[in-house]
Every structure is written in structure tokens, then in C-alpha cells.
Design a protein around this motif. Structure first.
Motif, mmCIF file in Angstrom:
data_model
loop_
_atom_site.group_PDB
_atom_site.id
_atom_site.type_symbol
_atom_site.label_atom_id
_atom_site.label_comp_id
_atom_site.label_asym_id
_atom_site.label_seq_id
_atom_site.Cartn_x
_atom_site.Cartn_y
_atom_site.Cartn_z
ATOM 1 N N PHE A 1 5.191 -35.865 -5.369
ATOM 2 C CA PHE A 1 6.260 -35.426 -5.904
ATOM 3 C C PHE A 1 6.234 -34.350 -6.796
ATOM 4 N N ALA A 2 5.279 -34.409 -7.683
ATOM 5 C CA ALA A 2 5.167 -33.361 -8.524
ATOM 6 C C ALA A 2 4.792 -32.027 -8.009
ATOM 7 N N ARG A 3 4.009 -32.070 -6.965
ATOM 8 C CA ARG A 3 3.747 -31.047 -6.023
ATOM 9 C C ARG A 3 4.893 -30.497 -5.373
ATOM 10 N N GLU A 4 5.881 -31.156 -4.959
ATOM 11 C CA GLU A 4 7.073 -30.679 -4.375
ATOM 12 C C GLU A 4 7.905 -29.990 -5.210
ATOM 13 N N ILE A 5 8.048 -30.707 -6.490
ATOM 14 C CA ILE A 5 8.912 -30.067 -7.585
ATOM 15 C C ILE A 5 8.391 -28.546 -7.850
ATOM 16 N N ARG A 6 7.045 -28.680 -7.958
ATOM 17 C CA ARG A 6 6.659 -27.342 -8.130
ATOM 18 C C ARG A 6 6.783 -26.305 -7.214
ATOM 19 N N ASN A 7 6.489 -26.722 -5.855
ATOM 20 C CA ASN A 7 6.964 -25.793 -4.639
ATOM 21 C C ASN A 7 8.287 -25.457 -4.819
ATOM 22 N N ASN A 8 9.260 -26.415 -4.996
ATOM 23 C CA ASN A 8 10.808 -26.065 -4.706
ATOM 24 C C ASN A 8 11.303 -25.150 -6.245
ATOM 25 N N ALA A 9 10.428 -25.259 -7.354
ATOM 26 C CA ALA A 9 10.675 -24.669 -8.610
ATOM 27 C C ALA A 9 10.022 -22.993 -8.234
ATOM 28 N N GLY A 10 8.912 -23.109 -7.557
ATOM 29 C CA GLY A 10 8.549 -21.649 -7.135
ATOM 30 C C GLY A 10 9.348 -20.933 -6.054
ATOM 31 N N ARG A 11 9.874 -21.906 -5.193
ATOM 32 C CA ARG A 11 10.985 -21.332 -4.173
ATOM 33 C C ARG A 11 12.044 -20.834 -5.060
ATOM 34 N N LEU A 12 12.760 -21.491 -5.919
ATOM 35 C CA LEU A 12 13.796 -20.990 -6.744
ATOM 36 C C LEU A 12 13.550 -19.736 -7.467
ATOM 37 N N LEU A 13 12.472 -19.578 -7.896
ATOM 38 C CA LEU A 13 12.095 -18.490 -8.823
ATOM 39 C C LEU A 13 11.921 -17.366 -8.040
ATOM 40 N N VAL A 14 11.354 -17.530 -6.780
ATOM 41 C CA VAL A 14 11.226 -16.053 -5.684
ATOM 42 C C VAL A 14 12.796 -15.922 -5.279
ATOM 43 N N LEU A 15 13.587 -16.863 -5.197
ATOM 44 C CA LEU A 15 14.517 -16.712 -4.696
ATOM 45 C C LEU A 15 15.584 -15.767 -5.882
ATOM 46 N N ILE A 16 15.607 -16.371 -7.002
ATOM 47 C CA ILE A 16 16.260 -15.903 -8.155
ATOM 48 C C ILE A 16 15.695 -14.512 -8.192
ATOM 49 N N ASN A 17 14.387 -14.183 -8.286
ATOM 50 C CA ASN A 17 13.867 -12.751 -8.320
ATOM 51 C C ASN A 17 14.546 -11.940 -7.161
ATOM 52 N N ASP A 18 14.652 -12.501 -6.058
ATOM 53 C CA ASP A 18 15.119 -11.618 -4.955
ATOM 54 C C ASP A 18 16.531 -11.253 -5.193
ATOM 55 N N ILE A 19 17.321 -12.320 -5.682
ATOM 56 C CA ILE A 19 18.695 -11.938 -5.808
ATOM 57 C C ILE A 19 18.794 -11.028 -7.096
ATOM 58 N N ILE A 20 18.049 -11.179 -8.123
ATOM 59 C CA ILE A 20 18.367 -9.838 -9.142
ATOM 60 C C ILE A 20 17.857 -8.679 -8.713
ATOM 61 N N ARG A 21 16.850 -8.621 -7.647
ATOM 62 C CA ARG A 21 16.322 -7.501 -7.434
ATOM 63 C C ARG A 21 17.300 -6.755 -6.441
ATOM 64 N N LEU A 22 18.093 -7.617 -5.531
ATOM 65 C CA LEU A 22 19.279 -7.058 -4.794
ATOM 66 C C LEU A 22 20.191 -6.364 -5.788
ATOM 67 N N SER A 23 20.709 -7.099 -6.799
ATOM 68 C CA SER A 23 21.732 -6.884 -7.792
ATOM 69 C C SER A 23 21.229 -5.494 -8.425
#
Length: 440
Positions: free
Chosen positions: A261-283
Motif C-alpha cells: 500500500f505504501a508503494r501504491e501511495i508513492r506511485n499515485n503521489a508521483g503520478r499526481l506530481l507529474v500531472l500537476i507539473n504538466d498542468i502548470i507547464r501548460l498554463s
């Protein structure tokens, strides 16, 4: 707008009336003066040729009765002495030898002149005719000055002006309504392309407005869809993180499950970070449409560096990377060029098949820099090729989520290409791969 058009029409009407009145006054006054001169000359000639009048003038001038109103007759001797005047006592009159019309008559046979009478506010017209015995017969008549004529007609001018202004107000109201009605009709039915403007001059303007209107609506829809997609994309990993964290918090998992579960949390958090970075970059790219900091960059050098960084990712998926490039200088933003190449290559790796290939080429064609990224992966159906550059659009949603794709990579690529005035072409076939070509 209607009020301004009405006001301008009324102002033009008033100005036209005033200028026309002034011009016509001068024109008709000139005609009037010419007619007075002609009539005066005819009277002088007639009196001079009338034998009975001339005999009476010589023998008994006091008995002359002409019956002509305002006509002044003066008989002048050769030395300028006034022999007769039907208007003034000759005893009070001075010598007339210095009068221009008399001098002209003595030398040329006839003479005429006009003198202003400020006390009477009129003009006096004189005509002098040399007689057979050397004397001069002069006739004169007074006529109103142009200012006097204008003042006398002023009440009529005001009346006409008032009537015309009223008519102009009514006509202006009617004309402006008739003029603006087609424009208002087009504005009210802007989405109806079957309604063509009545005025052909408005066609380019209406086409531009309709195009801008459609772009605004499209942009609003894209923004709305983007907001909905962002909410959905953020909700999925956040829900997973919250669920796994709740299980761990309530001690509902053993040590092995907790680690998972900790690994899944880390993976999803990493996915969130990548997603937020891409959104910021598009903006950031959206706000950079006014211009970018460009310089001479070598696409070959940037492509080699990107492929070196992506080699581990390619090895994990058993993708063979092949590169063919030469020195290629383009005027661009180096950071954006790195993003462009990295997003295209990551996409080619993510949607490739195990054992597949990634081919990257940098070259010059007709003095233009060209970047080619090609893979032999899953490919894109023809009916979806126009949509893959939309934000959050994925051809294979399950694969994208498994491999960590945000659905924003190609949207970023499209923005960077547009900011550099470059062109992008795509060739793809399901099951055989995709080739994207960017020409600077």
C-alpha cells in the motif's frame, strides 16, 4: 450609435443649409447687381435718346415729371457744374468733375460706378452718358446691400432651417433604423451562417466576428472540459491514496500489505506530481503566447541528451533506441526544445510494444530544421488522429494509466510547436506504429 448617427446627419443638414444660403445669397446678389446696371444703362440711354425729354431738360427742367421711383437724374456741364438734379437743390451741390463715372463718360463716352452709402445701408449705382453738346447725363438708383438682403431674408431662413431640421430628425431616425437593422439582425443570429450580411462591406467583419465568436465558444468549452478532466484525473489517485492511507491507519493490513500500500501511495503521489507539473507547464505555455526567449540551439545536441536520459526507461520496456542526426541549428527556446523531444520520445516508448523500436532523426531539409520521431508501437486509428493533441485525450486509456501517462504530453508538444511557428505532421497506422515530424 443611433444617437450619434442622428446627430451627425442633423449637423450635416444644418451646415449644408447655412452654406447653401450664404452661397446662393452671393450668387443671386451678383445677378441682382448686374440686372440693376443693365436697367440703369437702359434708362439712361432711353432718356438721352428721347428728344422731348432732352428739350424739356434744357428749357424748363423744373417741370420734368418722370414717374420713375427712386431714379435720380443729374445733368452735368462740361466743367463739372451741376445744371439739374431731380433729387437735390443744385445750389447746394459741389462740382462733379471729380466723379469717376463723369470722368469716364467725358473720355470714353459712358461711365459707371457703384458707391456704398453707409448712412442708408445701401449701394448707389451710377451711369453717366456723354451728350452731343458735351454735357453729361447721369442717372442713379439705390439698391439694398447684400447684408441688408441677408437680414431681410433671415426670418425666412430660420423658418426653412427649422422645417428642414424637423425633417432631418424624422429622416435620420428612419434611415438609421433602416441602416442598422441588417447589422442588428446579423448580431442577433451570429451562429446562423445562412444569414449573410445585407451590406457586402460587412462580410469580412462579420466573418471575423463569427470566427472569433466560435473560437471563444470553443476555448470556453476546452477550458470547461479541461477543468472537468483535471478534477477527474486528480480524483483517481487522491481516492487511491486516501483509501490506502485509511487501511494503514486502521491497522487493517499486515506488514507485506502495508509495504504494498505504501508503494501504491508513492506511485499515485508521483503520478499526481507529474500531472500537476504538466498542468502548470501548460498554463505557462498558455501565457507565453506573446513571445518566447529564443536563441540559436543545436537540435542534434538536445536530442542526444534527451535519448541518453530516456535510455533506462527504454531498457525497462525492452525498446531499442536508434538515432540518426547531424548538427542542426534552429532559432528556438532550448528548454522548450528539450520538453518537445522528451515528450515525443516518452510517448513513443510508452505506447510501444516490448521489443519495439524508437527511431529519432534530426536533419536539415531546404534550410529548415526537421525533427522526426518514429515508433513501431500500437499506432493511432485514423478517426482519432485529429484528437490526440487534445488535453487528457488518450488512445489507450488503460495503457496510459499503467505506464504513468497524464494525457498532457502531446498537448504540451502542440503548444511548443505553435509558439515556434513550426509545423507538425503525423502519420500513423494501428498495429504498425506512428511517425511525428516537426519542421521549423
Amino acid at each position: 450609435m443611433k444617437n450619434k448617427i442622428n446627430q451627425r446627419l442633423i449637423e450635416i443638414a444644418i451646415l449644408a443649409i447655412v452654406l447653401t444660403t450664404i452661397c446662393m445669397t452671393f450668387v443671386y446678389y451678383g445677378i441682382y447687381q448686374n440686372q440693376v446696371r443693365k436697367d440703369l444703362k437702359m434708362m439712361g440711354t432711353t432718356l438721352s435718346s428721347t428728344r422731348s425729354f432732352y428739350q424739356e431738360l434744357q428749357t424748363n427742367p423744373d417741370s420734368l415729371k418722370l414717374g420713375i421711383d427712386n431714379l435720380r437724374i443729374t445733368w452735368i456741364d462740361t466743367d463739372g457744374t451741376v445744371l439739374y438734379d431731380n433729387d437735390i437743390d443744385i445750389g447746394d451741390m459741389e462740382n462733379h468733375s471729380d466723379r469717376p463715372e463723369v470722368q469716364q463718360a467725358l473720355t470714353q463716352g459712358e461711365g459707371e460706378t457703384v458707391r456704398n452709402s453707409h448712412t442708408m445701408n445701401q449701394k448707389n449705382f451710377y451711369y453717366a452718358l456723354l451728350q452731343q453738346d458735351g454735357t453729361v447725363l447721369r442717372v442713379a438708383i439705390g439698391a439694398r446691400s447684400i447684408w441688408n438682403v441677408f437680414l431681410s431674408s433671415f426670418p425666412m431662413i430660420i423658418t426653412v432651417l427649422f422645417i428642414v431640421v424637423i425633417l432631418c430628425i424624422l429622416l435620420a431616425h428612419f434611415l438609421t433604423r433602416q441602416l442598422l437593422q441588417p447589422i442588428q439582425d446579423v448580431v442577433e443570429h451570429l451562429d446562423d451562417h445562412t444569414r449573410a450580411p445585407v451590406y457586402k462591406e460587412l462580410v469580412p467583419l462579420v466573418d471575423t466576428i463569427r470566427s472569433q465568436h466560435e473560437n471563444i465558444l470553443m476555448a470556453a468549452k476546452v477550458r470547461q472540459d479541461f477543468t472537468a478532466n483535471v478534477s477527474h484525473e486528480l480524483k483517481t489517485p487522491l481516492t487511491a491514496i486516501s483509501g490506502y492511507a485509511e487501511i494503514i491507519e486502521n491497522h487493517m493490513a499486515d506488514a507485506e500489505q502495508t509495504e504494498h500500500f505504501a508503494r501504491e501511495i508513492r506511485n499515485n503521489a508521483g503520478r499526481l506530481l507529474v500531472l500537476i507539473n504538466d498542468i502548470i507547464r501548460l498554463s505557462e505555455l498558455d501565457t507565453a503566447e506573446g513571445g518566447i526567449a529564443a536563441e540559436d540551439v543545436d537540435l542534434d545536441k538536445i536530442a542526444r541528451a534527451c535519448l541518453k536520459d530516456l535510455q533506462i526507461q527504454a531498457d525497462e520496456r525492452n525498446i531499442a533506441v536508434r538515432y540518426n542526426g547531424t548538427v542542426c541549428k534552429v532559432l528556438a527556446n532550448p528548454t522548450m526544445m528539450r520538453e518537445l523531444i522528451q515528450n515525443l520520445c516518452e510517448n513513443a516508448i510508452r505506447y510501444n510494444n516490448p521489443g519495439g523500436h524508437l527511431d529519432v532523426a534530426v536533419l536539415e531539409e531546404n534550410e529548415h530544421g526537421v525533427l522526426i520521431v518514429k515508433d513501431d508501437g500500437i499506432g493511432i486509428p485514423r478517426d482519432q488522429q485529429d484528437r490526440i493533441f487534445e488535453r487528457f485525450y488518450r488512445v489507450d486509456k488503460s495503457r496510459s494509466k499503467r505506464t504513468g501517462g497524464t494525457g498532457l504530453g502531446l498537448a504540451i508538444v502542440k503548444h511548443i510547436v505553435e509558439l515556434h511557428d513550426a509545423s507538425l505532421t503525423l502519420e500513423s497506422e494501428p498495429g504498425r506504429g506512428t511517425m511525428i515530424r516537426v519542421t521549423f
